[in-house]
Design a protein around this motif. Structure first.
Motif, PDB file in Angstrom:
ATOM      1  N   ALA A 107      85.187  24.416 118.046  1.00  0.00           N
ATOM      2  CA  ALA A 107      85.234  23.399 119.096  1.00  0.00           C
ATOM      3  C   ALA A 107      85.052  24.044 120.459  1.00  0.00           C
ATOM      4  CB  ALA A 107      86.550  22.631 119.034  1.00  0.00           C
ATOM      5  N   GLU A 129      79.499  14.082 126.089  1.00  0.00           N
ATOM      6  CA  GLU A 129      79.375  12.855 125.300  1.00  0.00           C
ATOM      7  C   GLU A 129      77.970  12.705 124.718  1.00  0.00           C
ATOM      8  OE1 GLU A 129      82.844  10.028 127.233  1.00  0.00           O
ATOM      9  OE2 GLU A 129      80.749   9.690 127.829  1.00  0.00           O
ATOM     10  N   GLU A 175      85.487  11.661 114.973  1.00  0.00           N
ATOM     11  CA  GLU A 175      85.413  11.405 116.412  1.00  0.00           C
ATOM     12  C   GLU A 175      86.769  11.709 117.037  1.00  0.00           C
ATOM     13  OE1 GLU A 175      86.215   6.610 116.487  1.00  0.00           O
ATOM     14  OE2 GLU A 175      84.145   7.335 116.289  1.00  0.00           O
ATOM     15  N   THR A 176      86.745  11.977 118.334  1.00  0.00           N
ATOM     16  CA  THR A 176      87.988  12.315 119.026  1.00  0.00           C
ATOM     17  C   THR A 176      87.815  12.129 120.525  1.00  0.00           C
ATOM     18  OG1 THR A 176      89.751  13.979 119.181  1.00  0.00           O
ATOM     19  CG2 THR A 176      87.489  14.775 119.398  1.00  0.00           C
ATOM     20  N   ASN A 177      88.929  12.197 121.248  1.00  0.00           N
ATOM     21  CA  ASN A 177      88.932  12.074 122.706  1.00  0.00           C
ATOM     22  C   ASN A 177      89.492  13.348 123.327  1.00  0.00           C
ATOM     23  OD1 ASN A 177      88.242   9.205 122.585  1.00  0.00           O
ATOM     24  ND2 ASN A 177      90.359   8.907 121.921  1.00  0.00           N
ATOM     25  N   ILE A 211      92.681  20.163 119.474  1.00  0.00           N
ATOM     26  CA  ILE A 211      91.225  20.278 119.360  1.00  0.00           C
ATOM     27  C   ILE A 211      90.761  21.688 119.686  1.00  0.00           C
ATOM     28  CG2 ILE A 211      88.993  19.448 120.203  1.00  0.00           C
ATOM     29  CD1 ILE A 211      90.531  17.421 118.523  1.00  0.00           C
ATOM     30  N   LYS A 251      84.472  19.616 113.508  1.00  0.00           N
ATOM     31  CA  LYS A 251      84.953  18.320 113.017  1.00  0.00           C
ATOM     32  C   LYS A 251      85.347  18.396 111.545  1.00  0.00           C
ATOM     33  CE  LYS A 251      81.399  15.871 114.525  1.00  0.00           C
ATOM     34  NZ  LYS A 251      80.558  14.684 114.824  1.00  0.00           N
ATOM     35  N   TRP A 272      79.941  22.057 116.659  1.00  0.00           N
ATOM     36  CA  TRP A 272      80.747  20.831 116.717  1.00  0.00           C
ATOM     37  C   TRP A 272      80.891  20.199 115.330  1.00  0.00           C
ATOM     38  CZ3 TRP A 272      84.475  18.963 119.143  1.00  0.00           C
ATOM     39  CH2 TRP A 272      84.767  17.597 119.217  1.00  0.00           C
ATOM     40  N   VAL A 291      85.043  11.495 126.445  1.00  0.00           N
ATOM     41  CA  VAL A 291      85.673  12.335 127.474  1.00  0.00           C
ATOM     42  C   VAL A 291      86.206  11.461 128.600  1.00  0.00           C
ATOM     43  CG1 VAL A 291      85.334  14.232 129.109  1.00  0.00           C
ATOM     44  CG2 VAL A 291      84.078  14.209 126.924  1.00  0.00           C
ATOM     45  N   LEU A 350      82.398  12.464 120.401  1.00  0.00           N
ATOM     46  CA  LEU A 350      83.349  12.893 121.431  1.00  0.00           C
ATOM     47  C   LEU A 350      83.335  11.927 122.608  1.00  0.00           C
ATOM     48  CD1 LEU A 350      85.347  15.058 122.453  1.00  0.00           C
ATOM     49  CD2 LEU A 350      83.401  16.215 123.523  1.00  0.00           C
TER      50      LEU A 350
END
Length: 556
Positions: A321, A419, A394-396, A315, A387, A383, A427, A425
């Protein structure tokens, strides 16, 4: 370079052992222990004691072993080096009366004043030679041995690595009163390092005689500065008393400094309220109770906290990002509501008050101060672009941080901000003891790490060198050849060009924080204290020695 249990029994013992006050002590004969371990009778020339609360015991008073602020503070109260600092942080002569420097800026010759150690022997140039060699001696294993290379002393790196003998270090005693230091390059901040504890002198005969007992007790210590140690009750506190053999003893107006170890901050504050302490550091939850108190004092520091964004992570290998992270966090909320201790928002990596340039202005005065400003619209724009470039919706991510309560609160706030402000996102948080957190970051097994850095010397390079390619402290794995070129030139080819190196360091900071957004700065630390209004002359310093107490006065 390199900072207060409510068990009743401990408190009773501690108060009992240090029952003096910011009141007057009896002007009668008292017994103290001299540097040779003998008991002697002395009559105080000053009758007042400064009482300070600390939340940890004294880690070390061996200047080549110490790494923390409290140790450096106490060592500097007992030992003076070539130079010291005045209230404004400017260098002033100490053991050195003056110095000359060669035309090429590589050879410094220091002329020493008449001064003596508490064992009655004179302070000589060899005391500096012995101490500096001990600093870089591989058998000493000093964590600060690197500072001799930072200072540019000839052969420092090779001696530290065991590749050359100690005698090859570029420091020699021409005679008892003349010290000659040779550098391998021009180092603009060299003189400032001589006011830092690792470069203080040591009496070779005394240290050799004490052996493993050196710096383990008052009997194992020697002093040439304003104070000497009289008591050290480990776990409870320690006491320094005025050194009557100090060359400038007439300027020292108080008789003692009484440090008391009190781990519960509420207890320290209550003892301050009852006039049992003169100096207490406040934690965030206590600040609001004392903000209107005449004793309330805010002190700036040079520690900068930042989010280390692992540039090798899938990421955060993406520039947009990283920029989104920089702009998504309301840092003002962190300093105002979580810290509440005098800290200030950092939109930079080189802190305010660290160093003055050739124009006589602080580095921050003439540099950009808008890196990573809180801007939700900008954050979301970056952001969205990230992406798209990463091919995700979406991601973690996971944030790594120290397991202290204050840092935990900051991590939780950052989690909520990210968040809320970066759609898609999620977290998670990972708390670790500081030692473990540092090791995980060194191994690169993280995405975001909350960390900090404090200055070892008064120059922007103490921060900028952190992010050189391949550097052990470059935890974000930031890689930029132009950045490396600028930073390295600032200590080599541009070292003699004051204006040129200053501009190079500004450009390097811009590359790190804007062009490539390698990290996300958060805040510059500040501290809140209660200081007895009758006390004046405590000198706080952002570099090297946290506090100097030589000029303290206590009014009646």
């Amino acid at each position: 370079m390199k900072k207060l249990i409510s068990l009743l029994l401990i408190l009773v013992l501690a108060v009992g052992m240090f029952s003096g006050c910011a009141k007057k002590e009896d002007d009668t004969t008292m017994e103290t222990t001299n540097a040779n371990g003998a008991t002697e009778a002395t009559t105080p020339t000053a009758d007042k004691t400064l009482r300070i609360a600390v939340d940890v015991d004294l880690p070390s008073v061996d200047q080549n072993i110490a790494t923390d602020g409290l140790s450096f503070e106490v060592i500097a109260a007992m030992i003076e080096g070539l130079y010291s600092m005045d209230e404004a942080g400017s260098l002033i002569p100490a053991i050195a009366k003056d110095y000359t420097v060669s035309d090429d800026g590589l050879t410094y010759t220091f002329n020493l004043r008449d001064a003596q150690w508490t064992n009655g022997t004179p302070v000589t140039a060899n005391d500096f030679v012995y101490s500096w060699r001990r600093l870089v001696d591989p058998t000493t294993a000093s964590e600060y041995s690197f500072i001799a290379e930072v200072a540019g002393i000839v052969n420092a790196a090779a001696v530290t690595a065991g590749e050359k003998p100690l005698t090859d270090l570029g420091v020699v005693a021409k005679d008892d009163k003349t010290l000659v230091v040779t550098l391998d390059r021009t180092v603009p901040y060299f003189l400032s390092l001589t006011a830092f504890a690792p470069f203080f002198p040591l009496n070779e005969a005394f240290v050799t005689e004490k052996g493993t007992d050196y710096a383990q007790s008052p009997e194992g210590l020697i002093a040439n500065g304003p104070y000497k140690m009289a008591e050290w009750n480990k776990g409870y506190g320690f006491k320094l008393v005025k050194n009557e053999t100090y060359y400038d003893a007439a300027a020292v107006e108080i008789g003692a400094i009484d440090y008391r170890v009190i781990k519960d901050p509420q207890t320290s504050a209550l003892q301050f309220d009852s006039n049992e302490l003169d100096v207490v550091k406040l934690t965030a939850e206590l600040v609001d109770n004392y903000k209107d108190n005449s004793a309330y004092t805010q002190i700036d520091a040079s520690y900068v906290w930042y989010a280390s964004l692992n540039n090798d992570d899938p990421i955060f290998s993406n520039l947009n990002a990283r920029k989104a992270f920089q702009h998504a966090i309301n840092k003002e909320n962190i300093v105002a509501n979580i810290l509440n201790d005098g800290s200030s928002v950092a939109n930079f990596i080189v802190p305010t008050g660290l160093a003055t340039g050739p124009d006589g202005k602080d580095f921050r005065e003439t540099s950009k101060n808008d890196y990573g400003l809180f801007d939700v619209a900008a954050a979301q724009k970056y952001w969205d672009t990230a992406k798209t470039e990463l091919g995700i919706t979406e991601t973690n991510i996971e944030i790594l941080f120290d397991d202290s309560e204050t840092v935990k609160k900051m991590a939780e706030f950052i989690q909520a901000e990210l968040e809320a402000n970066l759609p898609g996102l999620t977290v998670s948080l990972k708390a670790q003891p500081k030692k473990n957190r540092l090791e995980i970051m060194r191994e690169g097994d993280f995405q975001v790490g909350l960390t900090r850095w404090g200055p070892d010397y008064a120059d922007p390079l103490t921060y900028l060198e952190l992010f050189l390619i391949g550097g052990s402290s470059n935890t974000p794995n930031f890689t930029n050849e132009k950045y490396d070129e600028l930073v390295k030139a600032s200590s080599t080819t541009l070292a003699a060009d004051a204006a040129g190196r200053w501009e190079a360091m500004k450009e390097a900071e811009d590359i790190l924080l804007d062009q490539f957004a390698g990290i996300a700065p958060l805040y510059q630390a500040g501290y809140s204290y209660l200081i007895n209004p009758k006390v004046t002359g405590i000198e706080p310093h952002a570099i090297g020695t946290p506090f100097i107490y030589k000029n303290v006065k206590i009014a009646d």
